[in-house]
Design a protein around this motif. Sequence first.
Motif, PDB file in Angstrom:
ATOM      1  N   ALA A  83       0.830  -1.202   0.000  1.00 26.23           N
ATOM      2  CA  ALA A  83       0.000   0.000   0.000  1.00 26.23           C
ATOM      3  C   ALA A  83       0.866   1.255   0.000  1.00 26.23           C
ATOM      4  CB  ALA A  83      -0.934  -0.003   1.200  1.00 26.23           C
ATOM      5  N   ALA A  84       1.949   1.232   0.757  1.00 28.13           N
ATOM      6  CA  ALA A  84       2.853   2.378   0.774  1.00 28.13           C
ATOM      7  C   ALA A  84       3.508   2.578  -0.580  1.00 28.13           C
ATOM      8  CB  ALA A  84       3.916   2.185   1.863  1.00 28.13           C
ATOM      9  N   SER A  85       3.841   1.481  -1.253  1.00 28.71           N
ATOM     10  CA  SER A  85       4.463   1.582  -2.569  1.00 28.71           C
ATOM     11  C   SER A  85       3.514   2.187  -3.592  1.00 28.71           C
ATOM     12  CB  SER A  85       4.920   0.191  -3.027  1.00 28.71           C
ATOM     13  OG  SER A  85       5.422   0.229  -4.346  1.00 28.71           O
ATOM     14  N   VAL A  86       2.252   1.723  -3.600  1.00 25.59           N
ATOM     15  CA  VAL A  86       1.268   2.243  -4.545  1.00 25.59           C
ATOM     16  C   VAL A  86       0.973   3.708  -4.247  1.00 25.59           C
ATOM     17  CG1 VAL A  86      -1.146   2.053  -5.306  1.00 25.59           C
ATOM     18  CG2 VAL A  86       0.266  -0.001  -5.067  1.00 25.59           C
ATOM     19  N   ALA A  87       0.973   4.080  -2.971  1.00 31.17           N
ATOM     20  CA  ALA A  87       0.745   5.481  -2.619  1.00 31.17           C
ATOM     21  C   ALA A  87       1.768   6.389  -3.294  1.00 31.17           C
ATOM     22  CB  ALA A  87       0.799   5.657  -1.104  1.00 31.17           C
ATOM     23  N   GLY A  88       2.985   5.897  -3.443  1.00 32.86           N
ATOM     24  CA  GLY A  88       4.012   6.692  -4.099  1.00 32.86           C
ATOM     25  C   GLY A  88       3.835   6.804  -5.596  1.00 32.86           C
ATOM     26  N   GLU A  89       3.021   5.917  -6.190  1.00 35.07           N
ATOM     27  CA  GLU A  89       2.794   5.942  -7.631  1.00 35.07           C
ATOM     28  C   GLU A  89       1.596   6.796  -8.031  1.00 35.07           C
ATOM     29  OE1 GLU A  89       2.369   1.925  -8.943  1.00 35.07           O
ATOM     30  OE2 GLU A  89       4.118   1.215  -7.832  1.00 35.07           O
ATOM     31  N   ALA A  90       0.638   6.964  -7.120  1.00 34.09           N
ATOM     32  CA  ALA A  90      -0.595   7.688  -7.447  1.00 34.09           C
ATOM     33  C   ALA A  90      -0.317   9.183  -7.590  1.00 34.09           C
ATOM     34  CB  ALA A  90      -1.633   7.444  -6.362  1.00 34.09           C
ATOM     35  N   ARG A  91      -1.118   9.821  -8.441  1.00 34.55           N
ATOM     36  CA  ARG A  91      -0.955  11.246  -8.717  1.00 34.55           C
ATOM     37  C   ARG A  91      -1.981  12.068  -7.961  1.00 34.55           C
ATOM     38  NH1 ARG A  91      -1.560  11.601 -14.998  1.00 34.55           N
ATOM     39  NH2 ARG A  91      -2.095  13.726 -14.332  1.00 34.55           N
ATOM     40  N   THR A  92      -1.664  13.325  -7.738  1.00 34.06           N
ATOM     41  CA  THR A  92      -2.578  14.228  -7.045  1.00 34.06           C
ATOM     42  C   THR A  92      -2.905  15.475  -7.855  1.00 34.06           C
ATOM     43  OG1 THR A  92      -0.725  15.327  -5.921  1.00 34.06           O
ATOM     44  CG2 THR A  92      -1.746  13.456  -4.787  1.00 34.06           C
ATOM     45  N   ASP A  93      -2.493  15.530  -9.114  1.00 35.87           N
ATOM     46  CA  ASP A  93      -2.633  16.758  -9.906  1.00 35.87           C
ATOM     47  C   ASP A  93      -3.759  16.696 -10.928  1.00 35.87           C
ATOM     48  OD1 ASP A  93      -1.500  14.883 -11.598  1.00 35.87           O
ATOM     49  OD2 ASP A  93      -0.041  16.264 -12.477  1.00 35.87           O
ATOM     50  N   GLY A  94      -4.698  15.760 -10.775  1.00 37.31           N
ATOM     51  CA  GLY A  94      -5.740  15.587 -11.787  1.00 37.31           C
ATOM     52  C   GLY A  94      -6.597  16.821 -11.997  1.00 37.31           C
ATOM     53  N   ALA A  95      -6.996  17.485 -10.915  1.00 38.81           N
ATOM     54  CA  ALA A  95      -7.835  18.676 -11.060  1.00 38.81           C
ATOM     55  C   ALA A  95      -7.098  19.787 -11.781  1.00 38.81           C
ATOM     56  CB  ALA A  95      -8.313  19.142  -9.684  1.00 38.81           C
ATOM     57  N   GLU A  96      -5.818  19.950 -11.486  1.00 38.33           N
ATOM     58  CA  GLU A  96      -5.018  20.975 -12.164  1.00 38.33           C
ATOM     59  C   GLU A  96      -4.882  20.660 -13.653  1.00 38.33           C
ATOM     60  OE1 GLU A  96      -4.229  19.466  -9.374  1.00 38.33           O
ATOM     61  OE2 GLU A  96      -4.289  21.081  -7.892  1.00 38.33           O
ATOM     62  N   VAL A  97      -4.672  19.378 -13.973  1.00 36.63           N
ATOM     63  CA  VAL A  97      -4.589  18.976 -15.382  1.00 36.63           C
ATOM     64  C   VAL A  97      -5.895  19.285 -16.100  1.00 36.63           C
ATOM     65  CG1 VAL A  97      -4.402  16.982 -16.924  1.00 36.63           C
ATOM     66  CG2 VAL A  97      -2.831  17.213 -14.987  1.00 36.63           C
ATOM     67  N   ALA A  98      -7.022  18.948 -15.459  1.00 30.80           N
ATOM     68  CA  ALA A  98      -8.321  19.191 -16.085  1.00 30.80           C
ATOM     69  C   ALA A  98      -8.587  20.678 -16.252  1.00 30.80           C
ATOM     70  CB  ALA A  98      -9.421  18.540 -15.236  1.00 30.80           C
ATOM     71  N   ALA A  99      -8.260  21.469 -15.239  1.00 35.12           N
ATOM     72  CA  ALA A  99      -8.485  22.913 -15.336  1.00 35.12           C
ATOM     73  C   ALA A  99      -7.691  23.517 -16.487  1.00 35.12           C
ATOM     74  CB  ALA A  99      -8.106  23.585 -14.015  1.00 35.12           C
ATOM     75  N   GLN A 100      -6.450  23.104 -16.645  1.00 31.05           N
ATOM     76  CA  GLN A 100      -5.633  23.647 -17.727  1.00 31.05           C
ATOM     77  C   GLN A 100      -6.171  23.224 -19.086  1.00 31.05           C
ATOM     78  OE1 GLN A 100      -2.917  25.870 -17.139  1.00 31.05           O
ATOM     79  NE2 GLN A 100      -3.508  26.188 -19.281  1.00 31.05           N
ATOM     80  N   ARG A 101      -6.695  21.986 -19.177  1.00 35.06           N
ATOM     81  CA  ARG A 101      -7.279  21.535 -20.451  1.00 35.06           C
ATOM     82  C   ARG A 101      -8.498  22.384 -20.804  1.00 35.06           C
ATOM     83  NH1 ARG A 101      -5.320  16.537 -22.580  1.00 35.06           N
ATOM     84  NH2 ARG A 101      -6.991  16.763 -24.105  1.00 35.06           N
ATOM     85  N   LEU A 102      -9.304  22.725 -19.794  1.00 31.70           N
ATOM     86  CA  LEU A 102     -10.457  23.583 -20.066  1.00 31.70           C
ATOM     87  C   LEU A 102     -10.002  24.943 -20.577  1.00 31.70           C
ATOM     88  CD1 LEU A 102     -12.777  22.834 -17.021  1.00 31.70           C
ATOM     89  CD2 LEU A 102     -13.252  22.300 -19.413  1.00 31.70           C
ATOM     90  N   ILE A 103      -9.012  25.502 -19.960  1.00 30.51           N
ATOM     91  CA  ILE A 103      -8.515  26.811 -20.382  1.00 30.51           C
ATOM     92  C   ILE A 103      -7.951  26.744 -21.798  1.00 30.51           C
ATOM     93  CG2 ILE A 103      -6.739  28.558 -19.918  1.00 30.51           C
ATOM     94  CD1 ILE A 103      -7.065  27.811 -16.928  1.00 30.51           C
ATOM     95  N   ASP A 104      -7.289  25.649 -22.105  1.00 29.59           N
ATOM     96  CA  ASP A 104      -6.699  25.490 -23.435  1.00 29.59           C
ATOM     97  C   ASP A 104      -7.726  25.105 -24.488  1.00 29.59           C
ATOM     98  OD1 ASP A 104      -4.257  26.046 -22.277  1.00 29.59           O
ATOM     99  OD2 ASP A 104      -3.652  23.945 -22.106  1.00 29.59           O
ATOM    100  N   GLY A 105      -8.970  24.844 -24.054  1.00 28.80           N
ATOM    101  CA  GLY A 105     -10.020  24.491 -24.998  1.00 28.80           C
ATOM    102  C   GLY A 105      -9.980  23.075 -25.468  1.00 28.80           C
ATOM    103  N   ALA A 106      -9.311  22.173 -24.698  1.00 29.87           N
ATOM    104  CA  ALA A 106      -9.188  20.767 -25.116  1.00 29.87           C
ATOM    105  C   ALA A 106     -10.447  20.004 -24.791  1.00 29.87           C
ATOM    106  CB  ALA A 106      -7.992  20.123 -24.406  1.00 29.87           C
TER     107      ALA A 106
END
Length: 410
Positions: free
Chosen positions: A387-410
Amino acid sequence: MRVLLSTIGTRGEVQPMVALAMALRELGQEARLCVPPDFRDWVEGLGFPVVPIGPELRPTASAAPRVQTPPTPEQRRRMIEGTVAVQFATIPAAAEGCDVIVAGGAMSMAAHSVAERLGIGYVYVSYCPVTLPSPHHAPVPVWGQAPVPVWGQAPADATAGNRALWAEDARRWNGTVGAAINAHRAAAGLAPVADIRGHLFTDRPWLAADPTLGPWPEPADIGVVQTGAWILPDRRPLPPELERFLDDGEPPVCVGFGSVRAPRDIARTTVAAARALGRRVIVLRGWAGLSPADDGPDCLPVDEVDQQALFPRVAAVVHHGGAGTTTAAALAGAPQVVVPQLYDQHYWARRVGDLGIGIAHPPAAPTAESLAEALGRVLHPDVAARAASVAGEARTDGAEVAAQRLIDGA
Protein backbone atom coordinates in the motif's frame (compact mmCIF):
# COMPACT_ATOMS: atom_id res chain seq x y z
CA MET A 1 -13.44 31.87 -18.57
CA ARG A 2 -16.60 31.05 -16.62
CA VAL A 3 -17.37 27.35 -16.07
CA LEU A 4 -20.51 25.65 -14.79
CA LEU A 5 -19.79 22.41 -12.95
CA SER A 6 -22.96 20.35 -12.77
CA THR A 7 -23.72 16.97 -11.22
CA ILE A 8 -26.58 14.97 -9.78
CA GLY A 9 -25.17 12.79 -7.04
CA THR A 10 -23.79 12.40 -3.55
CA ARG A 11 -20.48 13.63 -2.19
CA GLY A 12 -18.54 11.25 -4.42
CA GLU A 13 -19.77 13.17 -7.47
CA VAL A 14 -19.78 16.64 -5.93
CA GLN A 15 -16.38 16.76 -4.21
CA PRO A 16 -14.36 16.22 -7.43
CA MET A 17 -16.28 19.11 -8.98
CA VAL A 18 -15.34 21.31 -6.05
CA ALA A 19 -11.71 20.25 -6.52
CA LEU A 20 -11.90 21.33 -10.17
CA ALA A 21 -13.54 24.61 -9.15
CA MET A 22 -10.66 25.35 -6.80
CA ALA A 23 -8.10 24.48 -9.47
CA LEU A 24 -9.84 26.82 -11.92
CA ARG A 25 -9.88 29.62 -9.37
CA GLU A 26 -6.16 29.15 -8.75
CA LEU A 27 -5.65 29.72 -12.49
CA GLY A 28 -7.70 32.91 -12.47
CA GLN A 29 -10.95 31.47 -13.88
CA GLU A 30 -14.51 31.58 -12.54
CA ALA A 31 -16.53 28.54 -11.54
CA ARG A 32 -20.05 28.03 -10.28
CA LEU A 33 -21.68 24.77 -9.28
CA CYS A 34 -25.09 23.23 -9.88
CA VAL A 35 -25.36 20.47 -7.25
CA PRO A 36 -27.93 18.94 -4.88
CA PRO A 37 -29.02 21.23 -2.02
CA ASP A 38 -27.24 19.06 0.58
CA PHE A 39 -23.96 20.67 -0.47
CA ARG A 40 -24.99 24.30 -0.88
CA ASP A 41 -23.73 25.63 2.47
CA TRP A 42 -20.43 23.76 2.18
CA VAL A 43 -19.68 24.90 -1.37
CA GLU A 44 -20.76 28.49 -0.76
CA GLY A 45 -18.54 28.49 2.33
CA LEU A 46 -15.61 27.81 -0.01
CA GLY A 47 -16.50 30.94 -1.98
CA PHE A 48 -18.30 29.48 -5.01
CA PRO A 49 -21.80 30.40 -6.20
CA VAL A 50 -24.23 27.48 -6.09
CA VAL A 51 -27.46 26.74 -7.92
CA PRO A 52 -29.18 23.87 -6.05
CA ILE A 53 -30.78 21.18 -8.18
CA GLY A 54 -33.25 18.47 -7.24
CA PRO A 55 -34.18 17.17 -3.80
CA GLU A 56 -31.89 16.55 -0.86
CA LEU A 57 -30.11 13.21 -1.14
CA ARG A 58 -29.08 12.60 2.48
CA PRO A 59 -32.31 10.69 3.32
CA THR A 60 -31.42 8.06 0.72
CA ALA A 61 -28.42 7.00 2.83
CA SER A 62 -30.52 5.68 5.71
CA ALA A 63 -29.86 2.10 6.77
CA ALA A 64 -30.36 -0.27 3.86
CA PRO A 65 -33.07 -2.93 4.06
CA ARG A 66 -31.95 -6.51 4.24
CA VAL A 67 -33.15 -7.07 0.68
CA GLN A 68 -33.07 -4.25 -1.85
CA THR A 69 -35.63 -4.55 -4.61
CA PRO A 70 -35.34 -2.68 -7.89
CA PRO A 71 -37.97 -0.09 -8.79
CA THR A 72 -40.89 -1.20 -10.90
CA PRO A 73 -40.99 -0.03 -14.53
CA GLU A 74 -43.62 2.57 -13.62
CA GLN A 75 -41.61 3.84 -10.66
CA ARG A 76 -38.52 4.01 -12.86
CA ARG A 77 -40.42 5.95 -15.54
CA ARG A 78 -41.67 8.52 -13.02
CA MET A 79 -38.21 8.94 -11.48
CA ILE A 80 -36.62 9.41 -14.89
CA GLU A 81 -39.19 11.92 -16.08
CA GLY A 82 -38.88 13.81 -12.80
CA THR A 83 -35.09 14.13 -12.77
CA VAL A 84 -34.92 15.01 -16.47
CA ALA A 85 -37.56 17.73 -16.00
CA VAL A 86 -35.74 19.18 -12.98
CA GLN A 87 -32.45 19.31 -14.85
CA PHE A 88 -33.93 20.98 -17.93
CA ALA A 89 -35.66 23.51 -15.66
CA THR A 90 -32.60 24.33 -13.54
CA ILE A 91 -29.42 24.10 -15.60
CA PRO A 92 -30.23 26.74 -18.28
CA ALA A 93 -30.35 29.57 -15.74
CA ALA A 94 -27.28 28.21 -13.94
CA ALA A 95 -25.34 28.19 -17.21
CA GLU A 96 -26.17 31.76 -18.27
CA GLY A 97 -22.97 33.65 -19.02
CA CYS A 98 -20.81 30.53 -18.91
CA ASP A 99 -18.38 29.44 -21.60
CA VAL A 100 -18.51 25.71 -20.92
CA ILE A 101 -20.46 23.15 -18.88
CA VAL A 102 -18.67 20.24 -17.22
CA ALA A 103 -21.20 17.53 -16.37
CA GLY A 104 -20.30 14.76 -13.95
CA GLY A 105 -21.82 11.30 -13.73
CA ALA A 106 -24.27 9.33 -15.81
CA MET A 107 -27.33 11.02 -14.31
CA SER A 108 -26.38 14.39 -15.85
CA MET A 109 -28.98 14.21 -18.59
CA ALA A 110 -29.71 17.82 -19.58
CA ALA A 111 -26.31 19.52 -19.52
CA HIS A 112 -25.30 18.71 -23.11
CA SER A 113 -28.63 19.89 -24.49
CA VAL A 114 -28.39 23.11 -22.48
CA ALA A 115 -24.85 23.72 -23.75
CA GLU A 116 -26.03 23.08 -27.29
CA ARG A 117 -28.89 25.56 -26.97
CA LEU A 118 -26.60 28.22 -25.47
CA GLY A 119 -23.86 27.58 -28.02
CA ILE A 120 -21.19 26.89 -25.41
CA GLY A 121 -18.74 24.06 -24.75
CA TYR A 122 -19.57 20.80 -23.05
CA VAL A 123 -17.44 18.15 -21.32
CA TYR A 124 -18.70 14.92 -19.80
CA VAL A 125 -16.67 13.41 -16.98
CA SER A 126 -16.78 9.96 -15.41
CA TYR A 127 -14.99 8.95 -12.23
CA CYS A 128 -14.55 5.25 -13.01
CA PRO A 129 -13.31 3.46 -16.15
CA VAL A 130 -16.03 0.78 -16.27
CA THR A 131 -18.80 3.35 -16.56
CA LEU A 132 -17.55 4.24 -20.05
CA PRO A 133 -17.93 1.93 -23.08
CA SER A 134 -14.97 -0.30 -23.91
CA PRO A 135 -14.57 -3.77 -25.40
CA HIS A 136 -12.34 -4.53 -22.40
CA HIS A 137 -15.15 -4.52 -19.84
CA ALA A 138 -18.89 -5.00 -19.63
CA PRO A 139 -21.45 -2.35 -18.60
CA VAL A 140 -21.95 -1.94 -14.88
CA PRO A 141 -25.18 -3.48 -13.54
CA VAL A 142 -26.87 -1.14 -11.08
CA TRP A 143 -29.88 -1.08 -8.85
CA GLY A 144 -30.95 2.47 -8.15
CA GLN A 145 -31.79 4.42 -5.05
CA ALA A 146 -34.50 7.05 -5.18
CA PRO A 147 -34.42 9.77 -6.34
CA VAL A 148 -31.78 8.67 -8.85
CA PRO A 149 -33.24 6.68 -11.76
CA VAL A 150 -31.24 3.79 -13.13
CA TRP A 151 -32.11 0.76 -15.15
CA GLY A 152 -29.11 -1.51 -14.58
CA GLN A 153 -30.51 -4.98 -15.12
CA ALA A 154 -27.78 -7.57 -15.37
CA PRO A 155 -27.39 -8.67 -19.01
CA ALA A 156 -29.55 -11.63 -19.92
CA ASP A 157 -26.62 -13.34 -21.65
CA ALA A 158 -23.57 -12.80 -19.48
CA THR A 159 -21.41 -14.78 -21.92
CA ALA A 160 -22.00 -12.39 -24.79
CA GLY A 161 -19.09 -10.27 -25.93
CA ASN A 162 -18.60 -6.91 -24.31
CA ARG A 163 -19.32 -5.08 -27.54
CA ALA A 164 -22.73 -6.73 -27.72
CA LEU A 165 -23.41 -5.87 -24.09
CA TRP A 166 -22.52 -2.23 -24.67
CA ALA A 167 -24.77 -2.17 -27.73
CA GLU A 168 -27.60 -3.45 -25.56
CA ASP A 169 -26.70 -0.83 -22.97
CA ALA A 170 -27.04 1.89 -25.62
CA ARG A 171 -30.47 0.55 -26.57
CA ARG A 172 -31.46 0.59 -22.90
CA TRP A 173 -30.44 4.25 -22.62
CA ASN A 174 -32.58 5.08 -25.64
CA GLY A 175 -35.57 3.13 -24.38
CA THR A 176 -35.36 4.42 -20.84
CA VAL A 177 -34.54 8.13 -21.11
CA GLY A 178 -34.71 8.90 -24.83
CA ALA A 179 -38.34 10.02 -24.92
CA ALA A 180 -38.00 12.30 -21.89
CA ILE A 181 -34.80 13.96 -23.10
CA ASN A 182 -36.03 14.43 -26.65
CA ALA A 183 -39.32 15.91 -25.46
CA HIS A 184 -37.44 18.63 -23.59
CA ARG A 185 -35.08 19.13 -26.53
CA ALA A 186 -38.05 19.68 -28.80
CA ALA A 187 -39.47 22.24 -26.38
CA ALA A 188 -36.11 24.05 -26.51
CA GLY A 189 -36.09 24.04 -30.31
CA LEU A 190 -33.41 21.34 -30.58
CA ALA A 191 -33.41 18.35 -32.91
CA PRO A 192 -33.91 14.89 -31.39
CA VAL A 193 -30.90 12.66 -30.75
CA ALA A 194 -30.92 9.02 -31.79
CA ASP A 195 -28.05 7.85 -29.59
CA ILE A 196 -28.77 9.13 -26.09
CA ARG A 197 -25.73 7.61 -24.41
CA GLY A 198 -23.40 8.88 -27.11
CA HIS A 199 -25.00 12.31 -26.85
CA LEU A 200 -24.46 12.48 -23.08
CA PHE A 201 -21.00 10.92 -22.94
CA THR A 202 -19.72 12.39 -26.27
CA ASP A 203 -16.97 10.70 -28.28
CA ARG A 204 -14.28 12.24 -26.05
CA PRO A 205 -15.33 11.93 -22.40
CA TRP A 206 -12.98 12.73 -19.57
CA LEU A 207 -12.03 10.17 -16.94
CA ALA A 208 -11.20 11.70 -13.55
CA ALA A 209 -9.53 8.61 -12.09
CA ASP A 210 -5.96 7.94 -11.11
CA PRO A 211 -4.17 5.99 -13.87
CA THR A 212 -2.53 3.67 -11.32
CA LEU A 213 -5.74 2.87 -9.45
CA GLY A 214 -8.17 2.99 -12.37
CA PRO A 215 -6.34 2.85 -15.71
CA TRP A 216 -8.25 3.29 -18.93
CA PRO A 217 -7.89 0.15 -21.09
CA GLU A 218 -6.43 0.62 -24.54
CA PRO A 219 -7.21 0.37 -27.37
CA ALA A 220 -10.66 1.87 -27.00
CA ASP A 221 -13.70 2.63 -29.12
CA ILE A 222 -13.90 6.18 -27.80
CA GLY A 223 -11.15 8.73 -27.20
CA VAL A 224 -11.11 8.97 -23.42
CA VAL A 225 -9.08 11.76 -21.82
CA GLN A 226 -7.76 10.52 -18.48
CA THR A 227 -6.84 13.52 -16.36
CA GLY A 228 -6.20 11.77 -13.05
CA ALA A 229 -8.46 11.96 -10.01
CA TRP A 230 -9.81 15.37 -8.99
CA ILE A 231 -8.70 15.60 -5.36
CA LEU A 232 -9.90 18.42 -3.12
CA PRO A 233 -7.14 19.76 -0.86
CA ASP A 234 -8.33 19.52 2.75
CA ARG A 235 -6.40 21.40 5.40
CA ARG A 236 -8.84 21.08 8.30
CA PRO A 237 -7.18 19.95 11.54
CA LEU A 238 -8.45 16.75 13.10
CA PRO A 239 -10.70 17.29 16.14
CA PRO A 240 -8.81 17.27 19.47
CA GLU A 241 -10.73 14.21 20.68
CA LEU A 242 -9.68 12.29 17.57
CA GLU A 243 -6.07 13.42 17.93
CA ARG A 244 -6.01 12.15 21.50
CA PHE A 245 -7.51 8.82 20.45
CA LEU A 246 -4.93 8.36 17.70
CA ASP A 247 -2.09 9.21 20.07
CA ASP A 248 -3.32 6.86 22.79
CA GLY A 249 -2.28 3.56 21.22
CA GLU A 250 -1.34 1.74 18.06
CA PRO A 251 -3.05 2.79 14.81
CA PRO A 252 -6.73 1.84 14.87
CA VAL A 253 -9.02 0.44 12.18
CA CYS A 254 -11.32 2.99 10.53
CA VAL A 255 -14.78 2.19 9.14
CA GLY A 256 -16.97 4.53 7.09
CA PHE A 257 -19.44 4.47 4.21
CA GLY A 258 -19.46 8.12 3.23
CA SER A 259 -22.70 9.43 1.75
CA VAL A 260 -24.17 6.10 0.64
CA ARG A 261 -26.22 3.40 2.30
CA ALA A 262 -24.35 0.98 4.49
CA PRO A 263 -24.90 -2.71 5.28
CA ARG A 264 -27.00 -3.21 8.37
CA ASP A 265 -24.94 -3.06 11.57
CA ILE A 266 -21.66 -2.64 9.65
CA ALA A 267 -20.15 -0.43 12.35
CA ARG A 268 -20.94 -2.87 15.15
CA THR A 269 -19.72 -5.76 13.06
CA THR A 270 -16.44 -3.99 12.30
CA VAL A 271 -15.95 -3.12 15.97
CA ALA A 272 -16.45 -6.77 16.95
CA ALA A 273 -14.02 -7.89 14.22
CA ALA A 274 -11.37 -5.37 15.25
CA ARG A 275 -11.72 -6.27 18.91
CA ALA A 276 -11.17 -9.90 18.04
CA LEU A 277 -7.81 -8.82 16.63
CA GLY A 278 -7.00 -6.54 19.55
CA ARG A 279 -7.54 -3.37 17.52
CA ARG A 280 -9.28 -0.10 18.33
CA VAL A 281 -11.80 1.42 15.91
CA ILE A 282 -12.74 4.84 14.56
CA VAL A 283 -16.31 4.94 13.21
CA LEU A 284 -17.02 7.63 10.62
CA ARG A 285 -20.74 8.24 11.05
CA GLY A 286 -21.37 9.49 7.50
CA TRP A 287 -24.81 9.97 6.03
CA ALA A 288 -25.92 6.51 7.22
CA GLY A 289 -25.32 7.54 10.84
CA LEU A 290 -23.05 4.63 11.69
CA SER A 291 -22.46 4.00 15.39
CA PRO A 292 -20.77 1.31 17.49
CA ALA A 293 -22.77 -0.96 19.77
CA ASP A 294 -21.35 0.62 22.93
CA ASP A 295 -19.25 3.52 24.15
CA GLY A 296 -16.20 1.47 25.02
CA PRO A 297 -12.89 3.33 25.23
CA ASP A 298 -11.57 1.37 22.25
CA CYS A 299 -14.15 2.93 19.88
CA LEU A 300 -14.55 6.53 18.76
CA PRO A 301 -17.44 7.66 16.55
CA VAL A 302 -16.74 10.92 14.69
CA ASP A 303 -18.50 13.12 12.18
CA GLU A 304 -16.96 14.28 8.92
CA VAL A 305 -13.19 14.74 9.13
CA ASP A 306 -10.28 15.27 6.78
CA GLN A 307 -9.57 11.83 5.35
CA GLN A 308 -6.25 13.06 3.98
CA ALA A 309 -5.12 13.74 7.55
CA LEU A 310 -6.77 10.69 9.15
CA PHE A 311 -6.06 7.79 6.79
CA PRO A 312 -2.23 7.92 7.01
CA ARG A 313 -2.61 7.34 10.76
CA VAL A 314 -4.86 4.25 10.70
CA ALA A 315 -3.97 0.58 10.31
CA ALA A 316 -6.70 -0.15 7.74
CA VAL A 317 -9.86 1.35 6.29
CA VAL A 318 -13.12 -0.60 5.94
CA HIS A 319 -15.32 1.20 3.40
CA HIS A 320 -17.82 0.93 0.56
CA GLY A 321 -15.46 1.33 -2.37
CA GLY A 322 -16.46 4.75 -3.63
CA ALA A 323 -13.92 6.31 -5.99
CA GLY A 324 -13.09 9.13 -3.59
CA THR A 325 -12.60 6.98 -0.49
CA THR A 326 -10.64 4.35 -2.40
CA THR A 327 -8.34 7.02 -3.80
CA ALA A 328 -7.91 8.75 -0.45
CA ALA A 329 -6.98 5.49 1.28
CA ALA A 330 -4.60 4.56 -1.54
CA LEU A 331 -2.86 7.95 -1.42
CA ALA A 332 -2.49 7.53 2.34
CA GLY A 333 -0.94 4.09 1.97
CA ALA A 334 -3.66 2.59 4.18
CA PRO A 335 -4.60 -1.08 3.58
CA GLN A 336 -8.26 -1.45 2.62
CA VAL A 337 -11.16 -3.84 3.14
CA VAL A 338 -13.80 -2.91 0.58
CA VAL A 339 -17.43 -3.92 1.13
CA PRO A 340 -19.01 -2.81 -2.17
CA GLN A 341 -22.72 -2.10 -2.40
CA LEU A 342 -23.49 -0.99 -5.96
CA TYR A 343 -22.38 0.46 -9.27
CA ASP A 344 -18.65 1.24 -9.61
CA GLN A 345 -17.84 0.14 -6.06
CA HIS A 346 -17.38 -3.45 -7.24
CA TYR A 347 -14.77 -2.27 -9.74
CA TRP A 348 -12.80 -0.40 -7.08
CA ALA A 349 -12.99 -3.42 -4.79
CA ARG A 350 -11.45 -5.56 -7.53
CA ARG A 351 -8.74 -2.99 -8.21
CA VAL A 352 -7.79 -2.85 -4.53
CA GLY A 353 -7.35 -6.62 -4.59
CA ASP A 354 -5.53 -6.66 -7.93
CA LEU A 355 -3.06 -4.03 -6.73
CA GLY A 356 -2.40 -5.93 -3.50
CA ILE A 357 -3.33 -2.95 -1.31
CA GLY A 358 -6.27 -4.68 0.34
CA ILE A 359 -9.09 -7.11 -0.37
CA ALA A 360 -12.70 -7.11 -1.45
CA HIS A 361 -15.12 -8.60 1.04
CA PRO A 362 -17.11 -11.53 -0.42
CA PRO A 363 -20.62 -10.70 -1.70
CA ALA A 364 -22.33 -12.14 1.39
CA ALA A 365 -23.36 -9.77 4.20
CA PRO A 366 -20.39 -8.97 6.45
CA THR A 367 -20.17 -10.75 9.78
CA ALA A 368 -17.76 -10.21 12.64
CA GLU A 369 -16.01 -13.41 11.60
CA SER A 370 -15.73 -12.51 7.91
CA LEU A 371 -14.48 -9.00 8.66
CA ALA A 372 -12.01 -10.31 11.23
CA GLU A 373 -10.65 -12.68 8.59
CA ALA A 374 -10.42 -9.85 6.04
CA LEU A 375 -8.78 -7.46 8.48
CA GLY A 376 -6.34 -10.13 9.57
CA ARG A 377 -5.20 -10.46 5.98
CA VAL A 378 -4.81 -6.74 5.22
CA LEU A 379 -3.05 -6.03 8.51
CA HIS A 380 -0.17 -8.22 7.33
CA PRO A 381 3.05 -6.19 6.93
CA ASP A 382 3.34 -7.19 3.27
CA VAL A 383 0.02 -5.50 2.47
CA ALA A 384 1.04 -2.35 4.32
CA ALA A 385 4.31 -2.28 2.39
CA ARG A 386 2.51 -2.71 -0.93
CA ALA A 387 0.00 0.00 0.00
CA ALA A 388 2.85 2.38 0.77
CA SER A 389 4.46 1.58 -2.57
CA VAL A 390 1.27 2.24 -4.55
CA ALA A 391 0.74 5.48 -2.62
CA GLY A 392 4.01 6.69 -4.10
CA GLU A 393 2.79 5.94 -7.63
CA ALA A 394 -0.59 7.69 -7.45
CA ARG A 395 -0.96 11.25 -8.72
CA THR A 396 -2.58 14.23 -7.05
CA ASP A 397 -2.63 16.76 -9.91
CA GLY A 398 -5.74 15.59 -11.79
CA ALA A 399 -7.84 18.68 -11.06
CA GLU A 400 -5.02 20.97 -12.16
CA VAL A 401 -4.59 18.98 -15.38
CA ALA A 402 -8.32 19.19 -16.09
CA ALA A 403 -8.49 22.91 -15.34
CA GLN A 404 -5.63 23.65 -17.73
CA ARG A 405 -7.28 21.53 -20.45
CA LEU A 406 -10.46 23.58 -20.07
CA ILE A 407 -8.51 26.81 -20.38
CA ASP A 408 -6.70 25.49 -23.43
CA GLY A 409 -10.02 24.49 -25.00
CA ALA A 410 -9.19 20.77 -25.12
